[in-house]
Design a protein around this motif. Structure first.
Motif, short mmCIF file in Angstrom:
data_model
loop_
_atom_site.label_atom_id
_atom_site.label_comp_id
_atom_site.label_asym_id
_atom_site.label_seq_id
_atom_site.Cartn_x
_atom_site.Cartn_y
_atom_site.Cartn_z
N SER A 269 5.20 3.54 -0.35
CA SER A 269 4.20 2.49 -0.48
C SER A 269 4.44 1.34 0.50
O SER A 269 3.49 0.72 0.97
CB SER A 269 4.15 1.96 -1.91
N GLN B 284 -1.77 2.67 -1.92
CA GLN B 284 -2.77 3.31 -2.75
C GLN B 284 -2.66 2.84 -4.20
O GLN B 284 -1.58 2.55 -4.70
CB GLN B 284 -2.62 4.83 -2.69
N ASP C 291 -2.84 4.58 -6.70
CA ASP C 291 -2.06 5.53 -7.48
C ASP C 291 -0.65 5.02 -7.73
O ASP C 291 -0.08 5.25 -8.80
CB ASP C 291 -1.98 6.88 -6.76
N SER D 235 2.89 2.29 3.75
CA SER D 235 1.45 2.11 3.65
C SER D 235 1.09 0.62 3.70
O SER D 235 0.09 0.23 4.31
CB SER D 235 0.95 2.72 2.34
#
Length: 169
Positions: free
Chosen positions: A29, A40, A42, A32
């Protein structure tokens, strides 16, 4: 009341495995976050469920020995989540960041939770100038700070430095 379960200077194997799992998810993460300034959704859902699992673990394993410790730990986590996600306050963290921190805090005892909170504040101040290069406007990726705090806690736990330092004091 006995707070030894919550102030124990050594984490249980489940807590260690939880921290290692979180380190992996924080790594992905954070990448990202660097690239898109958004991990995300998620991940946030996983961290919220993970935190719920940490709460259930504490209730099952530790509430009989230290209900006060349970209240202190989870009261702090709840207070932090409310304060950190308030846009009118200093931190102004995203829900994603708050979910990640709550998941991290859920695996720690009271002493390490306090240490992690201090490390988050200090490392955020130190890393902000670098992280702002990857941000947009006043926003910048915060998950790398959470990742680094998680890594430091794992290293301190594995090396026994926390136990050694408190034995000296």
């Amino acid at each position: 009341m006995d707070l030894t379960q919550f102030t124990a200077l050594q984490l249980t194997p489940i807590q260690i495995y939880g921290l290692v799992f979180l380190l992996g998810s924080f790594t992905v993460s954070s990448l990202s976050d660097f690239r898109r300034m958004a991990a995300q959704k998620d991940f946030a859902e996983v961290w919220i469920l993970f935190t719920l699992g940490g709460f259930i673990y504490d209730i099952i394993i530790m509430s009989n020995t230290s209900p006060l410790g349970l209240l202190i730990k989870w009261g702090f986590i709840l207070f932090f989540a409310v304060v950190a996600s308030n846009p009118k306050l200093y931190l102004r963290l995203s829900i994603m960041d708050v979910a990640a921190i709550a998941a991290l805090f859920s695996m720690l005892n009271l002493i390490e939770l306090g240490l992690a909170a201090i490390l988050l504040a200090v490392l955020n101040e130190v890393m902000t100038p670098l992280l702002k290069h990857y941000g947009q406007g006043a926003a910048y990726p915060f998950l790398p700070v959470v990742w680094l705090v998680n890594l430091i806690i794992i290293i301190l736990e594995a090396s026994g430095l926390i136990q050694h330092a408190t034995a000296i004091l």
